[in-house]
Structures are given as C-alpha cells and as structure tokens.
Design an enzyme around this catalytic site. Structure first.
Site, mmCIF file in Angstrom:
data_model
loop_
_atom_site.group_PDB
_atom_site.id
_atom_site.type_symbol
_atom_site.label_atom_id
_atom_site.label_comp_id
_atom_site.label_asym_id
_atom_site.label_seq_id
_atom_site.Cartn_x
_atom_site.Cartn_y
_atom_site.Cartn_z
ATOM 1 N N LYS A 152 -18.620 -14.085 64.412
ATOM 2 C CA LYS A 152 -19.551 -13.198 64.069
ATOM 3 C C LYS A 152 -19.936 -13.097 62.705
ATOM 4 O O LYS A 152 -19.226 -13.925 61.866
ATOM 5 C CB LYS A 152 -19.370 -11.469 64.677
HETATM 6 C C1 LIG Z 1 -19.268 -10.407 70.593
HETATM 7 C C2 LIG Z 1 -20.053 -9.732 71.399
HETATM 8 C C3 LIG Z 1 -19.499 -8.577 72.008
HETATM 9 C C4 LIG Z 1 -18.082 -8.165 71.921
HETATM 10 O O1 LIG Z 1 -17.569 -8.124 70.884
HETATM 11 P P1 LIG Z 1 -15.885 -8.196 70.630
HETATM 12 O O2 LIG Z 1 -15.586 -7.912 69.285
HETATM 13 O O3 LIG Z 1 -15.659 -9.797 70.948
HETATM 14 O O4 LIG Z 1 -15.147 -7.509 71.859
HETATM 15 C C5 LIG Z 1 -20.307 -7.758 72.628
HETATM 16 N N1 LIG Z 1 -21.822 -8.058 72.901
HETATM 17 C C6 LIG Z 1 -22.337 -9.280 72.139
HETATM 18 C C7 LIG Z 1 -23.679 -9.618 72.462
HETATM 19 C C8 LIG Z 1 -21.500 -10.092 71.676
HETATM 20 O O5 LIG Z 1 -21.843 -11.223 71.306
#
Ligand SMILES: *Cc1c(COP(=O)(O)O)cnc(C)c1O
Length: 378
Positions: A184
């Site tokens: 991210k």
């Molecule tokens: C990455 C992601 C999540 C979950 O995040 P984590 O930190 O991996 O638990 C939820 N929704 C979307 C759209 C994502 O891309």
C-alpha cells in the site's frame, strides 16, 4: 545483463525509517506507547479529520468500523463485487450478510444505481471501495445513505492521499479505513487505521482494539491503578509502537510518493495511448487519483490468462485484482451466491491486468513493462 523481476507493488524503506524503529526498540514502550498516538495524530492531520485509531491491519480496521456502526446477525451491508475479500469478510465477522453491488465498467467503482436496487429492509450500511486509488462518487453514495438511513464506510485501503471534488479521502464517509500493508501507499509491516469525525465511534474503536476494556495499560500505570472493566466484547487488534514509528517516517514521504505514482501513471497513459487493445481504466474529472494500482483492460480478442503468463515470464510482475468476491468457494457455499450476480464485475475480471506501480520504479522500468506487454500481444 539479466534484468531483475519487477513486482506489481513494493515498499520503500530508507535508513531514516530503520533508525526510527531502532530508537523505539531502545525505549520503554514497544507497544501502545507514545508512538501510536503520534502516528494517529499525523494521519488525522494529513487527511484533515478529527479522530484516527490505529490497529493491527486494514482488515482489523474494517472489522472495528463494522462493529462500531452496530452491524450484527442478519444485518445486510452492501459491498462492491470488485474488491479484496477483507471488505466483505468484515461484515461476516459480525454475523452480517454482505450484499454485492455491481461496478461501473469504465472505473470498476461501485455503481450507485445498483446499490439502490439492492437495498432491503435489512440493509444497514454501504462500504464503498476506492478501487485502484480512485475515490468513488461520494456525493451520490452519501445521498443514498441519507435517504435510507444507512452508515457509509469508505474502504480507502487503495486511496490514501486521494481527493474527491477537492475534499480529501478520509473525510468523505462516516468512517474511513486505511491499510499499511507493504504493497500500500505507506507501510508499518502490517497495520491499519480508522478515521472519523465522531468521537463516539472513535472511542468505541479504541475499546474494540483492546478487548473491550475502557482504559489502556499506560493510562492505568499513570493513574496508579490495577482496576479495569471490560464493557463489551473486543479483540486484541493493537498495533505496536515499533510499527507506528515506521508509519510516521513513511507518512512524511507520502506526498512525494503520491507525485511519483501519478507521474508513473501518466507515463503509462502516454506509452499506451498508441496501443490498440490495451485500455487504462477511466478516471473521473472530479478526483485526484492515488494510484495504488494501474489497471488496464485487454481487448476481448486477447486471452488474459495467456498474456498474464507470458508477461510474467518476461520478468514483469503483472497481477489481477480481483476475482469478484462472491465467486470464492466460501461465499458460494455460505450464502449461495453464483455466477451472474454482478455481470459487469464478472466480465471485467476476465480482461483486467494490473501493471507494476510503486514509488521506487524508474522511468525505464515503465518503458520495459510496456515493451514486454506489447511484445506478447499477437
Ligand atoms: C489491503 C486491503 C485490505 C486489507 O488490508 P490488510 O492491511 O491487508 O488487512 C482491505 N481492503 C482492500 C480494498 C485492500 O486493498
């Protein structure tokens, strides 16, 4: 010269990030110390909202948000078909029923008309997902939420730093959720955050991340008391000071990283403009895109599976985001969902490809991706 594999996403960790983590390791607090509150304040300031609560992951943040708005057994929550599974799973954690809405074919964002069609007497909330980093149409979604008295949650795990009509992601819904997974915009290893302007919701989420207890350990130490009460069911969804020190350093670099993501997307747009059969997703004039992903659609005549494999073999880490959530075996079996529920998401899924995009990529990496992609298209 052999060229390195280019992943679709990758974190950037510099020496100052490492130094910040080491400093915490030498301090008195490894978890729930001063760094958690500092990182929360920094994110709240960045998005321009009042309260931010940091938790162990984006998934924990979604769960906390869904619990805070009171979703329970039998409640329906509308979610887009085109998202990461965790969006829908957060509803199931609370015993609720995820009801899938189809997406707009140009953007793969939740289609507000389809949302309205799927509202029932049991609907309690909508989760909007800013797919790829493009904010949804929050004015229209907000009106629907108001009309039917639904909570609006933004899953902004793709869109930290994005804007909608000049308003920042983080201020567009009742609750906004971010993820700090290494793919991210910024990372804490694992981590997540819920942002809101409601002090009540923020307090609920603070308790939810700490077993449902109304004080944390440091507050009790400070007050010189051992006594605590658990007032509702919660979890251990705490994030550590070690992680939040990293998050603070990362956040300081987010503005320049967003610029780099937008520049890379612009390079792809230019290089692909002359390529027939490869179309980038549409971007609305109302938004500033945060480009977590750069997604293209291949023309019907191409076999996506084959293109995916050949581009991968050339050392380019293309990916596919996502199989419509309800087509996963768990959702078919638990809720009886089947092919045909959201035809636009299903059809998009057959043709999409995510190209590498992350702030450490060089211009010649972008050129290499386009050259390899074009090279395998018959
Ligand atoms: C990455 C992601 C999540 C979950 O995040 P984590 O930190 O991996 O638990 C939820 N929704 C979307 C759209 C994502 O891309």
């Amino acid at each position: 010269m052999t060229q390195s594999f280019l992943p679709y996403a990758r974190h950037v960790v510099d020496e100052d990030d490492i130094a910040a983590v080491i400093e915490v390791l030498r301090s008195d607090w490894l978890t729930t110390g001063p760094k958690v509150a500092q990182f929360e304040q920094a994110v709240a300031d960045f998005v321009g909202n009042s309260h931010a609560v940091a938790v162990a992951s984006g998934t924990a943040a979604l769960h906390a948000a869904i619990a805070a708005i009171g979703i329970g057994p039998g409640d329906e929550v509308i979610v887009p078909a085109m998202t990461f599974i965790a969006t829908a799973n957060s509803v199931v954690f609370q015993g609720g029923i995820p009801v899938f809405a189809d997406v707009e074919p140009e953007t793969l964002l939740i289609d507000p008309d389809d949302v309205e069609k799927r509202i029932s007497a049991c609907t309690k909330a909508i989760i909007a997902v800013d797919y790829a980093g493009q904010p949804c149409d929050y004015d229209v979604l907000g009106e629907i939420a108001k009309k039917y008295r639904l909570a609006l949650v933004a899953d902004a795990c793709h869109s930290l730093g994005g804007e909608y009509k000049g308003r920042k992601v983080g201020t567009l819904a009742d609750l906004t959720v971010f993820s700090f997974h290494p793919v991210k915009h910024i990372t804490t290893g694992e981590g997540g955050m819920v942002v809101t302007n409601s002090v009540e919701l923020a307090d609920k989420i603070r308790r939810f991340r700490n077993h449902g207890i109304s004080t944390d350990f440091r507050q009790r130490e400070h007050a010189g008391t051992f006594y605590y009460e658990m007032t509702e069911l919660g979890y251990n969804y705490r994030i550590t000071d070690i992680q939040c020190a990293l998050g603070e350093r990362q956040l300081a670099k987010l503005p320049q990283w967003l610029e780099r993501r937008r520049t890379i997307a612009g390079c792809y747009d230019e290089l692909l403009a002359g390529v027939t059969g490869v179309s980038p997703l549409g971007v609305s004039n109302d938004v500033r895109h945060a480009f977590h992903l750069y997604v293209v659609k291949l023309a019907e005549r191409y076999n996506r599976r084959q293109v995916f494999c050949q581009v991968r073999d050339s050392g380019i880490g293309v990916n596919v985001h996502y199989l419509p959530v309800y087509l996963h075996p768990f959702y078919r079996e638990r809720f009886g969902y089947a092919q045909g529920l959201c035809p636009k998401a299903e059809s998009a899924y057959e043709h999409i490809l995510s190209l590498p995009i992350w702030p450490g990529m060089h211009d010649d990496h972008v050129e290499r991706v386009v050259k390899e992609l074009c090279g395998v298209l018959p």
